[in-house]
Write a protein that holds these residues in place. Structure first.
Motif, PDB file in Angstrom:
ATOM      1  N   ALA A 178       3.752   9.725 -10.680  1.00  0.00           N
ATOM      2  CA  ALA A 178       4.096  10.969  -9.993  1.00  0.00           C
ATOM      3  C   ALA A 178       4.534  10.755  -8.547  1.00  0.00           C
ATOM      4  O   ALA A 178       4.898  11.703  -7.871  1.00  0.00           O
ATOM      5  CB  ALA A 178       2.896  11.919 -10.031  1.00  0.00           C
ATOM      6  N   VAL A 179       4.507   9.505  -8.057  1.00  0.00           N
ATOM      7  CA  VAL A 179       4.806   9.242  -6.651  1.00  0.00           C
ATOM      8  C   VAL A 179       6.198   8.643  -6.491  1.00  0.00           C
ATOM      9  O   VAL A 179       6.520   7.630  -7.100  1.00  0.00           O
ATOM     10  CB  VAL A 179       3.746   8.283  -6.038  1.00  0.00           C
ATOM     11  CG1 VAL A 179       4.143   7.876  -4.625  1.00  0.00           C
ATOM     12  CG2 VAL A 179       2.378   8.927  -6.050  1.00  0.00           C
ATOM     13  N   GLU A 180       7.006   9.304  -5.659  1.00  0.00           N
ATOM     14  CA  GLU A 180       8.312   8.746  -5.309  1.00  0.00           C
ATOM     15  C   GLU A 180       8.125   7.814  -4.123  1.00  0.00           C
ATOM     16  O   GLU A 180       7.497   8.172  -3.137  1.00  0.00           O
ATOM     17  CB  GLU A 180       9.295   9.865  -4.956  1.00  0.00           C
ATOM     18  CG  GLU A 180       9.692  10.698  -6.148  1.00  0.00           C
ATOM     19  CD  GLU A 180      10.734  11.739  -5.788  1.00  0.00           C
ATOM     20  OE1 GLU A 180      11.544  11.503  -4.868  1.00  0.00           O
ATOM     21  OE2 GLU A 180      10.721  12.792  -6.444  1.00  0.00           O
ATOM     22  N   TRP A 181       8.659   6.621  -4.242  1.00  0.00           N
ATOM     23  CA  TRP A 181       8.518   5.624  -3.191  1.00  0.00           C
ATOM     24  C   TRP A 181       9.542   5.857  -2.085  1.00  0.00           C
ATOM     25  O   TRP A 181      10.623   6.405  -2.317  1.00  0.00           O
ATOM     26  CB  TRP A 181       8.705   4.234  -3.761  1.00  0.00           C
ATOM     27  CG  TRP A 181       7.580   3.768  -4.638  1.00  0.00           C
ATOM     28  CD1 TRP A 181       6.288   4.208  -4.633  1.00  0.00           C
ATOM     29  CD2 TRP A 181       7.650   2.766  -5.648  1.00  0.00           C
ATOM     30  NE1 TRP A 181       5.554   3.523  -5.571  1.00  0.00           N
ATOM     31  CE2 TRP A 181       6.361   2.640  -6.207  1.00  0.00           C
ATOM     32  CE3 TRP A 181       8.667   1.962  -6.133  1.00  0.00           C
ATOM     33  CZ2 TRP A 181       6.076   1.734  -7.226  1.00  0.00           C
ATOM     34  CZ3 TRP A 181       8.382   1.061  -7.143  1.00  0.00           C
ATOM     35  CH2 TRP A 181       7.093   0.953  -7.680  1.00  0.00           C
ATOM     36  N   ASP A 182       9.222   5.385  -0.891  1.00  0.00           N
ATOM     37  CA  ASP A 182      10.095   5.479   0.265  1.00  0.00           C
ATOM     38  C   ASP A 182      11.349   4.636   0.035  1.00  0.00           C
ATOM     39  O   ASP A 182      11.259   3.425  -0.186  1.00  0.00           O
ATOM     40  CB  ASP A 182       9.346   5.001   1.512  1.00  0.00           C
ATOM     41  CG  ASP A 182      10.221   5.070   2.745  1.00  0.00           C
ATOM     42  OD1 ASP A 182      10.789   4.014   3.116  1.00  0.00           O
ATOM     43  OD2 ASP A 182      10.333   6.161   3.319  1.00  0.00           O
ATOM     44  N   ALA A 225       8.528   8.224 -11.965  1.00  0.00           N
ATOM     45  CA  ALA A 225       8.982   8.401 -10.577  1.00  0.00           C
ATOM     46  C   ALA A 225       9.210   7.070  -9.873  1.00  0.00           C
ATOM     47  O   ALA A 225      10.143   6.945  -9.072  1.00  0.00           O
ATOM     48  CB  ALA A 225       7.972   9.240  -9.799  1.00  0.00           C
ATOM     49  N   ASN A 226       8.390   6.061 -10.156  1.00  0.00           N
ATOM     50  CA  ASN A 226       8.578   4.754  -9.527  1.00  0.00           C
ATOM     51  C   ASN A 226       9.883   4.121  -9.988  1.00  0.00           C
ATOM     52  O   ASN A 226      10.593   3.486  -9.196  1.00  0.00           O
ATOM     53  CB  ASN A 226       7.418   3.811  -9.829  1.00  0.00           C
ATOM     54  CG  ASN A 226       6.069   4.270  -9.293  1.00  0.00           C
ATOM     55  OD1 ASN A 226       5.052   3.788  -9.739  1.00  0.00           O
ATOM     56  ND2 ASN A 226       6.039   5.204  -8.348  1.00  0.00           N
ATOM     57  N   HIS A 227      10.251   4.286 -11.263  1.00  0.00           N
ATOM     58  CA  HIS A 227      11.504   3.743 -11.787  1.00  0.00           C
ATOM     59  C   HIS A 227      12.696   4.443 -11.119  1.00  0.00           C
ATOM     60  O   HIS A 227      13.668   3.797 -10.737  1.00  0.00           O
ATOM     61  CB  HIS A 227      11.594   3.928 -13.298  1.00  0.00           C
ATOM     62  CG  HIS A 227      10.510   3.248 -14.067  1.00  0.00           C
ATOM     63  ND1 HIS A 227      10.412   3.348 -15.438  1.00  0.00           N
ATOM     64  CD2 HIS A 227       9.485   2.451 -13.688  1.00  0.00           C
ATOM     65  CE1 HIS A 227       9.377   2.652 -15.851  1.00  0.00           C
ATOM     66  NE2 HIS A 227       8.792   2.092 -14.798  1.00  0.00           N
ATOM     67  N   VAL A 228      12.600   5.753 -10.995  1.00  0.00           N
ATOM     68  CA  VAL A 228      13.663   6.529 -10.350  1.00  0.00           C
ATOM     69  C   VAL A 228      13.797   6.100  -8.883  1.00  0.00           C
ATOM     70  O   VAL A 228      14.905   5.943  -8.375  1.00  0.00           O
ATOM     71  CB  VAL A 228      13.385   8.040 -10.476  1.00  0.00           C
ATOM     72  CG1 VAL A 228      14.385   8.854  -9.668  1.00  0.00           C
ATOM     73  CG2 VAL A 228      13.409   8.464 -11.944  1.00  0.00           C
ATOM     74  N   ARG A 268       0.809  -1.225   0.000  1.00  0.00           N
ATOM     75  CA  ARG A 268       0.000   0.000   0.000  1.00  0.00           C
ATOM     76  C   ARG A 268       0.841   1.274   0.000  1.00  0.00           C
ATOM     77  O   ARG A 268       0.393   2.321  -0.482  1.00  0.00           O
ATOM     78  CB  ARG A 268      -0.981   0.001   1.164  1.00  0.00           C
ATOM     79  CG  ARG A 268      -0.343  -0.019   2.519  1.00  0.00           C
ATOM     80  CD  ARG A 268      -1.384  -0.036   3.650  1.00  0.00           C
ATOM     81  NE  ARG A 268      -0.782  -0.373   4.920  1.00  0.00           N
ATOM     82  CZ  ARG A 268      -0.131   0.474   5.689  1.00  0.00           C
ATOM     83  NH1 ARG A 268       0.002   1.713   5.314  1.00  0.00           N
ATOM     84  NH2 ARG A 268       0.397   0.071   6.831  1.00  0.00           N
ATOM     85  N   ASP A 269       2.075   1.200   0.502  1.00  0.00           N
ATOM     86  CA  ASP A 269       2.937   2.377   0.526  1.00  0.00           C
ATOM     87  C   ASP A 269       3.796   2.516  -0.739  1.00  0.00           C
ATOM     88  O   ASP A 269       4.635   3.412  -0.819  1.00  0.00           O
ATOM     89  CB  ASP A 269       3.845   2.338   1.759  1.00  0.00           C
ATOM     90  CG  ASP A 269       3.062   2.493   3.051  1.00  0.00           C
ATOM     91  OD1 ASP A 269       1.990   3.135   3.030  1.00  0.00           O
ATOM     92  OD2 ASP A 269       3.508   1.963   4.081  1.00  0.00           O
TER      93      ASP A 269
END
Length: 178
Positions: free
Chosen positions: A42-46, A78-81, A35-36
């Motif tokens: 557009a979302v950068e992951w932790d 952003a997820n790939h980055v 879920r995180d």
């Protein structure tokens, strides 16, 4: 799980089909549905969460080579980055600690738009530029990669159709050691 358009279950099946085309057994495919870690361009992951999950996978599967995106994420997604950032974090902080001990990391080079879409012509450029590894696919391997990509029907929008026709990544991939 690739659930950005609420197609997570479809995309999981497509991934399994694609891996089958590439000769990767389903037992070697792990889909992380956390879920995180939402599928969202557009979302950068932790970084720490993702690094922990990657390290757990490396340990569970006894992996000795990781291939990931570079800091540009190839497409800027952003997820790939975030994945690159997490792997780089893992390598820089835990390089000599199991499961990283003996594990090498290669990052796929992002190229400019012109190079990205000149297909096999980029082989000439790639051969002249510095890199740690260069993979040039045979015609048979290129066709296999295209068949694998076509398994991802839910993602084959018009621009990905162009990708299948013209992308250098289906012919040549330059990588650097991390």
């Amino acid at each position: 799980s690739g659930n950005y358009y609420h197609q997570g279950e479809i995309r999981k099946k497509e991934l399994e089909q694609s891996c089958c085309v590439l000769g990767i057994p389903a037992s070697d495919v792990t889909v992380i549905d956390h879920r995180d870690l939402p599928d969202n361009p557009a979302v950068e992951w932790d970084t720490q969460l993702l690094a922990t999950l990657v390290l757990q996978h490396i340990e569970a599967k006894n992996i000795n080579l990781v291939v990931t995106f570079d800091a540009g994420g190839v497409s800027g997604h952003a997820n790939h980055v975030s994945l690159h950032t997490a792997v780089r974090y893992s390598v820089c902080t835990l390089l000599w600690v199991p499961p990283w001990a003996g594990c090498r990391v290669l990052v796929l080079e992002s190229v400019n738009l012109f190079r990205k879409y000149i297909s096999f012509l980029d082989v000439l450029i790639s051969c002249l530029l510095p890199r740690d590894a260069l993979f040039i696919l045979t015609e048979e391997e290129t066709e296999q990669a295209k068949r694998a990509m076509r398994c991802h029907r839910s993602q084959l929008l018009w621009f990905r159709q162009l990708y299948l026709l013209f992308s250098r990544y289906l012919v040549v991939n330059s990588l650097r050691l991390l």
